[in-house]
Design a protein around this motif. Structure first.
Motif, PDB file in Angstrom:
ATOM      1  N   ASP A  91      11.381  45.948  24.548  1.00 27.49           N
ATOM      2  CA  ASP A  91      10.748  45.790  23.246  1.00 27.49           C
ATOM      3  C   ASP A  91       9.359  46.414  23.351  1.00 27.49           C
ATOM      4  O   ASP A  91       9.101  47.199  24.259  1.00 27.49           O
ATOM      5  N   ARG A 111      14.493  35.962  20.736  1.00 25.51           N
ATOM      6  CA  ARG A 111      14.036  36.157  22.108  1.00 25.51           C
ATOM      7  C   ARG A 111      15.182  35.999  23.092  1.00 25.51           C
ATOM      8  O   ARG A 111      15.967  35.054  23.025  1.00 25.51           O
ATOM      9  N   THR A 125      15.704  35.822  27.197  1.00 25.09           N
ATOM     10  CA  THR A 125      14.953  35.609  28.429  1.00 25.09           C
ATOM     11  C   THR A 125      15.842  35.895  29.631  1.00 25.09           C
ATOM     12  O   THR A 125      16.949  35.380  29.728  1.00 25.09           O
ATOM     13  N   GLU A 139      10.634  37.809  28.762  1.00 21.37           N
ATOM     14  CA  GLU A 139      11.219  37.628  27.428  1.00 21.37           C
ATOM     15  C   GLU A 139      11.210  38.958  26.703  1.00 21.37           C
ATOM     16  O   GLU A 139      10.190  39.653  26.678  1.00 21.37           O
ATOM     17  N   GLU A 174      12.308  40.690  22.951  1.00 20.34           N
ATOM     18  CA  GLU A 174      12.679  40.385  21.574  1.00 20.34           C
ATOM     19  C   GLU A 174      13.701  41.404  21.092  1.00 20.34           C
ATOM     20  O   GLU A 174      13.451  42.612  21.087  1.00 20.34           O
TER      21      GLU A 174
END
Length: 167
Positions: A84, A125, A127, A141, A143
């Motif tokens: 991201d 999110r 993880t 994390e 997104e």
């Protein structure tokens, strides 16, 4: 029977009380004494200096940095990559690489104890947590564009783990 009144506070152990507890952190090096510094020769003036000859520099094969051995990484194996605007994770034959802003870390497959994934109940999110055998973990994390992408990432990461990760 004796009972203590008040909170039972355990003594601090680890990095909170001793920074040397964290592996990889080294203490300050003492400055070298001045008497150990060798005397420097006086500078030679430009008029007295012999002319420099452009000679090719010798290349020392032993001094060259070792490039990762591409022979042991299959080129056609599965690769998982997710990113991201801030975070990035890549898992392939070499191992798992995590990056967040300007910080990066790399784990070879023999350094990894487990890889765990988790999706947020609400939100987008995703993880990924890399666990090492010495009981440390490194979460990151990412997104996703949509929650549907989580299932796709799980499938891709499972294919990489099945191919390269040995329990």
């Amino acid at each position: 029977m004796e009972q203590r009144i008040g909170p039972s506070i355990q003594p601090l152990q680890g990095a909170a009380a001793d920074p040397a507890f964290v592996p990889g952190i080294t203490g300050a090096q003492p400055a070298a004494p001045r008497d150990d510094v060798p005397e420097q020769e006086p500078a030679v003036e430009a008029e007295d200096a012999p002319e420099a000859v452009d000679a090719p520099e010798a290349v020392d094969d032993d001094a060259a940095p070792e490039a990762p051995d591409e022979g042991d990484v299959p080129a056609d194996g599965p690769v998982f990559e997710a990113a991201d605007r801030r975070a990035r994770i890549v898992a392939d034959g070499r191992g798992v690489r995590l990056a967040l802003d300007d910080q990066e870390c790399e784990f070879r497959w023999d350094e990894i104890g487990a890889v765990e994934t988790e999706t947020a109940r609400f939100g987008k999110r995703y993880t990924v947590t890399v666990h090492t055998p010495d009981r440390r973990w490194y979460p990151i994390e990412i997104e996703a564009r949509s929650r549907a992408q989580h299932a796709e990432w799980d499938k891709q990461l499972d294919a990489v783990l099945d191919a390269y990760f040995e329990e």
